[in-house]
Design an enzyme around this catalytic site. Sequence first.
Site, PDB file in Angstrom:
ATOM      1  N   ASN A 150      66.836  33.997  10.641  1.00  0.00           N
ATOM      2  CA  ASN A 150      68.089  33.942  11.374  1.00  0.00           C
ATOM      3  C   ASN A 150      68.438  34.647  11.996  1.00  0.00           C
ATOM      4  O   ASN A 150      69.474  34.124  12.407  1.00  0.00           O
ATOM      5  CB  ASN A 150      68.264  33.987   9.278  1.00  0.00           C
ATOM      6  CG  ASN A 150      67.956  34.577   8.314  1.00  0.00           C
ATOM      7  OD1 ASN A 150      67.500  35.671   8.874  1.00  0.00           O
ATOM      8  ND2 ASN A 150      69.151  34.980   7.999  1.00  0.00           N
ATOM      9  N   GLU A 248      62.680  42.506   1.729  1.00  0.00           N
ATOM     10  CA  GLU A 248      64.552  41.512   2.141  1.00  0.00           C
ATOM     11  C   GLU A 248      64.025  39.849   1.295  1.00  0.00           C
ATOM     12  O   GLU A 248      63.998  39.640   2.785  1.00  0.00           O
ATOM     13  CB  GLU A 248      65.087  41.897   2.975  1.00  0.00           C
ATOM     14  CG  GLU A 248      66.192  43.163   2.527  1.00  0.00           C
ATOM     15  CD  GLU A 248      66.611  43.834   1.808  1.00  0.00           C
ATOM     16  OE1 GLU A 248      66.230  44.920   1.002  1.00  0.00           O
ATOM     17  OE2 GLU A 248      67.387  42.745   0.844  1.00  0.00           O
ATOM     18  N   CYS A 282      71.117  34.778   4.743  1.00  0.00           N
ATOM     19  CA  CYS A 282      70.607  34.834   3.013  1.00  0.00           C
ATOM     20  C   CYS A 282      71.068  35.338   1.881  1.00  0.00           C
ATOM     21  O   CYS A 282      71.877  34.877   0.895  1.00  0.00           O
ATOM     22  CB  CYS A 282      69.400  36.307   2.753  1.00  0.00           C
ATOM     23  SG  CYS A 282      69.700  37.644   3.749  1.00  0.00           S
ATOM     24  N   GLU A 461      68.043  48.712   2.010  1.00  0.00           N
ATOM     25  CA  GLU A 461      67.963  49.393   2.975  1.00  0.00           C
ATOM     26  C   GLU A 461      69.437  49.720   3.339  1.00  0.00           C
ATOM     27  O   GLU A 461      70.763  49.719   2.569  1.00  0.00           O
ATOM     28  CB  GLU A 461      67.601  47.987   4.164  1.00  0.00           C
ATOM     29  CG  GLU A 461      66.890  47.286   4.107  1.00  0.00           C
ATOM     30  CD  GLU A 461      66.465  45.975   5.128  1.00  0.00           C
ATOM     31  OE1 GLU A 461      67.534  45.310   4.748  1.00  0.00           O
ATOM     32  OE2 GLU A 461      65.467  46.460   6.549  1.00  0.00           O
TER      33      GLU A 461
HETATM   34  O1  TXE Z   1      60.181  33.002   6.598  1.00  0.00           O
HETATM   35  P1  TXE Z   1      58.664  33.708   7.155  1.00  0.00           P
HETATM   36  P2  TXE Z   1      60.968  32.345   8.021  1.00  0.00           P
HETATM   37  C1  TXE Z   1      63.813  32.130   3.426  1.00  0.00           C
HETATM   38  C2  TXE Z   1      64.549  30.470   3.879  1.00  0.00           C
HETATM   39  C3  TXE Z   1      63.741  30.513   4.884  1.00  0.00           C
HETATM   40  C4  TXE Z   1      62.129  30.599   4.155  1.00  0.00           C
HETATM   41  C5  TXE Z   1      61.312  30.445   5.440  1.00  0.00           C
HETATM   42  O2  TXE Z   1      64.072  30.423   2.774  1.00  0.00           O
HETATM   43  O3  TXE Z   1      63.262  28.446   4.855  1.00  0.00           O
HETATM   44  O4  TXE Z   1      62.293  32.226   4.099  1.00  0.00           O
HETATM   45  O5  TXE Z   1      61.555  31.302   6.438  1.00  0.00           O
HETATM   46  C6  TXE Z   1      55.926  37.197   8.936  1.00  0.00           C
HETATM   47  N1  TXE Z   1      52.430  37.785   6.480  1.00  0.00           N
HETATM   48  N2  TXE Z   1      64.883  33.375   4.541  1.00  0.00           N
HETATM   49  O6  TXE Z   1      60.308  31.070   8.117  1.00  0.00           O
HETATM   50  O7  TXE Z   1      58.124  32.806   7.131  1.00  0.00           O
HETATM   51  C7  TXE Z   1      56.980  35.825   9.717  1.00  0.00           C
HETATM   52  O8  TXE Z   1      56.031  35.593  11.628  1.00  0.00           O
HETATM   53  C8  TXE Z   1      52.882  39.052   7.132  1.00  0.00           C
HETATM   54  C9  TXE Z   1      65.094  34.452   3.961  1.00  0.00           C
HETATM   55  O9  TXE Z   1      61.522  32.835   8.496  1.00  0.00           O
HETATM   56  O10 TXE Z   1      59.123  34.526   5.466  1.00  0.00           O
HETATM   57  C10 TXE Z   1      58.072  36.292  10.162  1.00  0.00           C
HETATM   58  O11 TXE Z   1      58.084  37.175  11.426  1.00  0.00           O
HETATM   59  N3  TXE Z   1      53.976  38.146   8.219  1.00  0.00           N
HETATM   60  C11 TXE Z   1      65.098  35.516   4.835  1.00  0.00           C
HETATM   61  C12 TXE Z   1      58.749  36.652   8.700  1.00  0.00           C
HETATM   62  O12 TXE Z   1      57.657  37.083   8.562  1.00  0.00           O
HETATM   63  C13 TXE Z   1      54.112  37.161   7.508  1.00  0.00           C
HETATM   64  C14 TXE Z   1      65.535  34.571   6.480  1.00  0.00           C
HETATM   65  C15 TXE Z   1      59.719  35.953   8.028  1.00  0.00           C
HETATM   66  O13 TXE Z   1      58.946  35.049   8.046  1.00  0.00           O
HETATM   67  C16 TXE Z   1      53.084  36.581   7.096  1.00  0.00           C
HETATM   68  C17 TXE Z   1      64.915  33.686   6.648  1.00  0.00           C
HETATM   69  C18 TXE Z   1      52.154  36.965   6.254  1.00  0.00           C
HETATM   70  N4  TXE Z   1      51.892  36.292   5.310  1.00  0.00           N
HETATM   71  C19 TXE Z   1      63.995  32.823   5.569  1.00  0.00           C
HETATM   72  N5  TXE Z   1      53.505  34.845   7.158  1.00  0.00           N
HETATM   73  C20 TXE Z   1      66.232  36.537   3.934  1.00  0.00           C
HETATM   74  N6  TXE Z   1      66.167  37.026   3.362  1.00  0.00           N
HETATM   75  O14 TXE Z   1      67.259  36.345   5.181  1.00  0.00           O
HETATM   76  C21 TXE Z   1      54.693  35.015   8.226  1.00  0.00           C
HETATM   77  N7  TXE Z   1      55.538  36.160   8.449  1.00  0.00           N
END
Ligand code: TXE
Length: 480
Positions: A150, A248, A282, A461
């Site tokens: 994001n 986070e 977020c 953080e």
């Molecule tokens: O997050 P992911 P995404 C929330 C928001 C969104 C949801 C999924 O609701 O729809 O999370 O978003 C890596 N082991 N937020 O797809 O899947 C992945 O490759 C290790 C809130 O972005 O959690 C990426 O680099 N790593 C959030 C990172 O994790 C893994 C902001 C985030 O991916 C993994 C964004 C695994 N098993 C989304 N699976 C905020 N708090 O700001 C994925 N990844």
Amino acid sequence: MQQILNYINGELRAPVNNQWLDNVEPATGKVYSQIPSSDADDVALATEAAEKAFQTWSITPVAERSRIMDKIASLIEEKLPELAAAESKDNGKPLKLASHVDIPRARDNFHFFATGILHFASESHAMEDNAINYTLRTPIGVVGCISPWNLPLYLFTWKIAPALAAGNCVVAKPSEVTPMTAYLLSEICIEAGLPKGVLNIVHGLGQHVGNAITEHPKIKAISFTGGTQTGATIAAKAAPKFKKLSLELGGKNPNIIFADCDFEKALKTSVMSSFANQGQICLCGSRIFIERSIYNKFRDAFVEKVNALNVSYPTDPKANLGAVVSKPHMEKVLSYIQLAQEEGGTVLTGGNQVHLSDDYANGYYIEPTVIEGLDYLCRTNQEEIFGPVVTLTPFDSEEEVLTMANSTEYGLASTVWTENLTKAHRMAQQIEAGIVWINCWLLRDLRTPFGGVKNSGVGREGGFEALKFFTETKNVCVKL
Ligand code: TXE
């Protein structure tokens, strides 16, 4: 077709398996580049390089670490237009947002920790029986940084900068959905003279690269930002290996508007806190609670302002909202709008996919959407949607709005609008969140602790909190 590369041991290189993933431009829905589909072999090479580099980086004088990091900050500033264009193209956000928020913050993250580390001190404790304790805070070693799509470079550097400043070496993974600015950061690090192996960036899927980082025995700490579900997966793998964890995660933040608020300020800021970055922050206030006596007035004024928002392609200077980050995410957000109506909600404005023309006809655009009439416990009001969708709910008392605000599994951020200071502080005390903004939103001081409670994460953080996370603490007791 451009193929971006991993950054391992100071070199830009293809993945060992020579497998690649398509990178789609959200504004057009078209593939515009390819990224490495790396795996555990690449993470192993990166970790080996980091381990070797740690022997020198960890004892490099702090002033020298600071100098190199500040050089990186200066190069981010120098290349701001190119980085902003890349960020906007990769994420779908308006170019002006990437130019004014994302990239300047990435620069500031490096500058802040380049200087912060110069002031990072520790404590001593004198004892009556002629002894003194002193605390040592030393770098951990090789740490893993995993970041989301994001705010790609903003959040990527928010983790990497304190880790490097504290003397660690890093194996970092940006989201496979928005890898471009992390790749450009690799080039900047090479130009800045960051010693090889100090920072390693491995591109690819979470379950391959992210998981390999989480599992690698030589990676001693994991700093993660992303979804709550993924956070739980990482925690389950890291916990038995006793790795330090900073998580986070998601949020479902309440934006509480009392009748005694500064109406115009609350109105204007609430439009921002609802739809900035297409609602993909977020910290966005996706549940708006309005004191009943001003509910109709606020609702009508809010809907009027939302109707004036312009959804357009990211480089359109008039764009208030750009594209959401991917087709699956667009479908997820649209499915929640559908759910909201099934749960009895009324869509006051928005609710539809936006179809632009020409090059942008296949882009991922959603109208800013405002929904009222839902129960505060329904799924729409309990689950993180992470798109341009907010709900409006009236309340009659502080007790009632606190019950509703605190009713979700999340506890990241919250906003309170009131001119009554006593009430503001009372609310701040009782809201279950890591961050409470009073009469403002997204006003950030990088020294402050940043993070959430409940399912919004673990740890903090920011400032010295981050430097403490990225160091091991040792107490030495000396008999005098
Ligand atoms: O997050 P992911 P995404 C929330 C928001 C969104 C949801 C999924 O609701 O729809 O999370 O978003 C890596 N082991 N937020 O797809 O899947 C992945 O490759 C290790 C809130 O972005 O959690 C990426 O680099 N790593 C959030 C990172 O994790 C893994 C902001 C985030 O991916 C993994 C964004 C695994 N098993 C989304 N699976 C905020 N708090 O700001 C994925 N990844």
